[in-house]
Design a protein around this motif. Sequence first.
Motif, PDB file in Angstrom:
ATOM      1  N   ALA A  39       0.848  -1.096  -0.002  1.00  8.91           N
ATOM      2  CA  ALA A  39       0.090   0.189  -0.026  1.00  8.91           C
ATOM      3  C   ALA A  39       0.973   1.169   0.064  1.00  8.91           C
ATOM      4  O   ALA A  39       2.047   1.290   0.412  1.00  8.91           O
ATOM      5  CB  ALA A  39      -0.864   0.193   1.420  1.00  8.91           C
ATOM      6  N   ASN A  40       0.465   2.344  -0.725  1.00  9.36           N
ATOM      7  CA  ASN A  40       1.047   3.486  -0.752  1.00  9.36           C
ATOM      8  C   ASN A  40       0.901   4.313   0.726  1.00  9.36           C
ATOM      9  O   ASN A  40       0.057   3.968   1.463  1.00  9.36           O
ATOM     10  CB  ASN A  40       0.572   4.534  -1.576  1.00  9.36           C
ATOM     11  CG  ASN A  40       0.991   4.120  -3.085  1.00  9.36           C
ATOM     12  OD1 ASN A  40       1.948   3.044  -3.377  1.00  9.36           O
ATOM     13  ND2 ASN A  40       0.411   4.854  -3.933  1.00  9.36           N
ATOM     14  N   GLU A  45      -2.554   7.194   0.453  1.00  9.12           N
ATOM     15  CA  GLU A  45      -2.602   6.063   1.238  1.00  9.12           C
ATOM     16  C   GLU A  45      -3.733   5.226   1.268  1.00  9.12           C
ATOM     17  O   GLU A  45      -4.798   5.541   1.182  1.00  9.12           O
ATOM     18  CB  GLU A  45      -2.760   6.888   2.957  1.00  9.12           C
ATOM     19  CG  GLU A  45      -2.369   5.711   3.861  1.00  9.12           C
ATOM     20  CD  GLU A  45      -2.241   6.563   5.292  1.00  9.12           C
ATOM     21  OE1 GLU A  45      -2.152   6.052   6.489  1.00  9.12           O
ATOM     22  OE2 GLU A  45      -2.052   7.865   5.288  1.00  9.12           O
ATOM     23  N   GLY A  46      -3.356   3.820   1.432  1.00  6.61           N
ATOM     24  CA  GLY A  46      -4.456   2.884   1.404  1.00  6.61           C
ATOM     25  C   GLY A  46      -4.510   2.278   0.197  1.00  6.61           C
ATOM     26  O   GLY A  46      -5.236   1.242  -0.155  1.00  6.61           O
ATOM     27  N   TYR A  47      -3.753   2.840  -1.042  1.00  6.41           N
ATOM     28  CA  TYR A  47      -4.133   2.229  -2.395  1.00  6.41           C
ATOM     29  C   TYR A  47      -3.316   0.929  -2.478  1.00  6.41           C
ATOM     30  O   TYR A  47      -1.727   1.056  -2.504  1.00  6.41           O
ATOM     31  CB  TYR A  47      -3.661   3.415  -3.328  1.00  6.41           C
ATOM     32  CG  TYR A  47      -3.706   3.020  -4.680  1.00  6.41           C
ATOM     33  CD1 TYR A  47      -4.820   2.644  -5.346  1.00  6.41           C
ATOM     34  CD2 TYR A  47      -2.226   2.907  -5.481  1.00  6.41           C
ATOM     35  CE1 TYR A  47      -4.727   2.511  -7.000  1.00  6.41           C
ATOM     36  CE2 TYR A  47      -2.514   2.669  -6.750  1.00  6.41           C
ATOM     37  CZ  TYR A  47      -3.540   2.261  -7.247  1.00  6.41           C
ATOM     38  OH  TYR A  47      -3.509   1.948  -8.722  1.00  6.41           O
ATOM     39  N   ARG A  48      -3.744  -0.124  -2.516  1.00  2.30           N
ATOM     40  CA  ARG A  48      -3.027  -1.154  -2.570  1.00  2.30           C
ATOM     41  C   ARG A  48      -2.721  -1.729  -4.136  1.00  2.30           C
ATOM     42  O   ARG A  48      -3.765  -1.433  -4.888  1.00  2.30           O
ATOM     43  CB  ARG A  48      -3.871  -2.427  -2.019  1.00  2.30           C
ATOM     44  CG  ARG A  48      -4.375  -2.410  -0.530  1.00  2.30           C
ATOM     45  CD  ARG A  48      -3.257  -2.048   0.414  1.00  2.30           C
ATOM     46  NE  ARG A  48      -3.493  -2.336   1.751  1.00  2.30           N
ATOM     47  CZ  ARG A  48      -3.481  -1.498   2.685  1.00  2.30           C
ATOM     48  NH1 ARG A  48      -3.448  -0.034   2.474  1.00  2.30           N
ATOM     49  NH2 ARG A  48      -3.727  -1.885   3.873  1.00  2.30           N
ATOM     50  N   HIS A  49      -1.635  -1.955  -4.432  1.00  2.00           N
ATOM     51  CA  HIS A  49      -1.424  -2.698  -5.726  1.00  2.00           C
ATOM     52  C   HIS A  49      -0.430  -3.829  -5.700  1.00  2.00           C
ATOM     53  O   HIS A  49       0.343  -4.206  -4.693  1.00  2.00           O
ATOM     54  CB  HIS A  49      -1.080  -1.468  -6.611  1.00  2.00           C
ATOM     55  CG  HIS A  49       0.294  -0.705  -6.008  1.00  2.00           C
ATOM     56  ND1 HIS A  49      -0.021   0.387  -5.227  1.00  2.00           N
ATOM     57  CD2 HIS A  49       1.494  -0.874  -6.360  1.00  2.00           C
ATOM     58  CE1 HIS A  49       1.316   1.009  -4.815  1.00  2.00           C
ATOM     59  NE2 HIS A  49       2.159   0.340  -5.803  1.00  2.00           N
ATOM     60  N   ILE A  50      -0.276  -4.357  -7.045  1.00  3.55           N
ATOM     61  CA  ILE A  50       0.486  -5.382  -7.236  1.00  3.55           C
ATOM     62  C   ILE A  50       1.608  -5.249  -7.855  1.00  3.55           C
ATOM     63  O   ILE A  50       1.276  -4.727  -9.179  1.00  3.55           O
ATOM     64  CB  ILE A  50      -0.396  -6.613  -7.616  1.00  3.55           C
ATOM     65  CG1 ILE A  50      -1.615  -7.066  -6.782  1.00  3.55           C
ATOM     66  CG2 ILE A  50       0.433  -7.930  -7.665  1.00  3.55           C
ATOM     67  CD1 ILE A  50      -2.525  -7.843  -7.306  1.00  3.55           C
ATOM     68  N   HIS A  51       2.749  -5.679  -7.658  1.00  2.00           N
ATOM     69  CA  HIS A  51       3.977  -5.677  -8.470  1.00  2.00           C
ATOM     70  C   HIS A  51       4.467  -7.077  -8.960  1.00  2.00           C
ATOM     71  O   HIS A  51       4.375  -7.886  -8.192  1.00  2.00           O
ATOM     72  CB  HIS A  51       5.172  -4.955  -7.940  1.00  2.00           C
ATOM     73  CG  HIS A  51       5.003  -3.676  -7.679  1.00  2.00           C
ATOM     74  ND1 HIS A  51       5.260  -2.510  -8.408  1.00  2.00           N
ATOM     75  CD2 HIS A  51       4.495  -2.901  -6.601  1.00  2.00           C
ATOM     76  CE1 HIS A  51       5.100  -1.282  -7.890  1.00  2.00           C
ATOM     77  NE2 HIS A  51       4.333  -1.606  -6.676  1.00  2.00           N
ATOM     78  N   PHE A  52       4.549  -7.265 -10.541  1.00  2.00           N
ATOM     79  CA  PHE A  52       4.992  -8.618 -10.708  1.00  2.00           C
ATOM     80  C   PHE A  52       6.464  -8.482 -11.279  1.00  2.00           C
ATOM     81  O   PHE A  52       6.943  -7.520 -11.869  1.00  2.00           O
ATOM     82  CB  PHE A  52       4.412  -9.066 -12.033  1.00  2.00           C
ATOM     83  CG  PHE A  52       2.842  -9.219 -11.505  1.00  2.00           C
ATOM     84  CD1 PHE A  52       1.949  -8.456 -11.773  1.00  2.00           C
ATOM     85  CD2 PHE A  52       2.752 -10.377 -10.951  1.00  2.00           C
ATOM     86  CE1 PHE A  52       0.646  -8.710 -11.523  1.00  2.00           C
ATOM     87  CE2 PHE A  52       1.121 -10.871 -10.562  1.00  2.00           C
ATOM     88  CZ  PHE A  52       0.050  -9.772 -10.839  1.00  2.00           C
ATOM     89  N   VAL A  53       7.451  -9.315 -10.886  1.00  2.00           N
ATOM     90  CA  VAL A  53       8.787  -9.562 -11.394  1.00  2.00           C
ATOM     91  C   VAL A  53       8.961 -10.763 -12.149  1.00  2.00           C
ATOM     92  O   VAL A  53       8.470 -11.826 -11.722  1.00  2.00           O
ATOM     93  CB  VAL A  53       9.677  -9.375 -10.369  1.00  2.00           C
ATOM     94  CG1 VAL A  53      11.164  -9.601 -10.819  1.00  2.00           C
ATOM     95  CG2 VAL A  53       9.704  -8.206  -9.391  1.00  2.00           C
ATOM     96  N   VAL A  54       9.146 -10.769 -13.481  1.00  2.00           N
ATOM     97  CA  VAL A  54       9.152 -11.866 -14.310  1.00  2.00           C
ATOM     98  C   VAL A  54      10.535 -12.309 -14.926  1.00  2.00           C
ATOM     99  O   VAL A  54      11.030 -11.243 -15.349  1.00  2.00           O
ATOM    100  CB  VAL A  54       8.264 -11.290 -15.535  1.00  2.00           C
ATOM    101  CG1 VAL A  54       8.182 -12.800 -16.586  1.00  2.00           C
ATOM    102  CG2 VAL A  54       6.797 -11.225 -15.157  1.00  2.00           C
ATOM    103  N   ASN A  55      10.826 -13.316 -14.708  1.00  2.00           N
ATOM    104  CA  ASN A  55      12.349 -13.809 -15.348  1.00  2.00           C
ATOM    105  C   ASN A  55      12.135 -13.947 -16.962  1.00  2.00           C
ATOM    106  O   ASN A  55      11.046 -14.404 -17.465  1.00  2.00           O
ATOM    107  CB  ASN A  55      12.519 -15.116 -14.974  1.00  2.00           C
ATOM    108  CG  ASN A  55      13.971 -15.541 -15.439  1.00  2.00           C
ATOM    109  OD1 ASN A  55      14.593 -15.104 -16.171  1.00  2.00           O
ATOM    110  ND2 ASN A  55      14.408 -17.001 -14.705  1.00  2.00           N
ATOM    111  N   SER A  56      12.878 -12.977 -17.263  1.00  2.00           N
ATOM    112  CA  SER A  56      12.832 -12.618 -18.943  1.00  2.00           C
ATOM    113  C   SER A  56      13.149 -14.112 -19.733  1.00  2.00           C
ATOM    114  O   SER A  56      12.994 -14.018 -20.848  1.00  2.00           O
ATOM    115  CB  SER A  56      13.463 -11.697 -19.286  1.00  2.00           C
ATOM    116  OG  SER A  56      14.955 -11.826 -19.250  1.00  2.00           O
ATOM    117  N   THR A  57      13.637 -15.317 -19.286  1.00  2.00           N
ATOM    118  CA  THR A  57      13.922 -16.278 -19.905  1.00  2.00           C
ATOM    119  C   THR A  57      12.965 -17.390 -19.442  1.00  2.00           C
ATOM    120  O   THR A  57      12.989 -17.604 -18.327  1.00  2.00           O
ATOM    121  CB  THR A  57      15.524 -16.813 -19.670  1.00  2.00           C
ATOM    122  OG1 THR A  57      16.232 -15.542 -20.126  1.00  2.00           O
ATOM    123  CG2 THR A  57      15.968 -17.757 -20.549  1.00  2.00           C
TER     124      THR A  57
END
Length: 103
Positions: A39-40, A45-57
């Motif tokens: 959350a920020n 404040e309170g703004y929940r969000h998702i981050h994705f980290v992807v292996n490029s191979t």
Amino acid sequence: REEYGRLGCCDDAVELIAKEMAKEAFFDQGFQVEYAIHANEGEKEGYRHIHFVVNSTSYVTGHKYHESYGEYDYKKDLIGKIQDGVAAMCPIHFTDVDKMRLE
């Protein structure tokens, strides 16, 4: 289980959205993926969000990840379907504003 005030969903719902999106959009396509939910603070404040980290191979083919405009549109549609499914299961239902925040 913490509920997110104006967001109108709970930790469990956001976790389900992140897990399904990671699986369907990346892992099932042969790419390792991790996600983080946070959350920020401050103005949003309170703004929940998702981050994705992807292996490029790809762990299946060895090819590099590439995303076309069509795949981007597919992922936008996919997140909408996942959100709708989770909203139906979540006791606190999402509003249209909630859906926009999770996109």
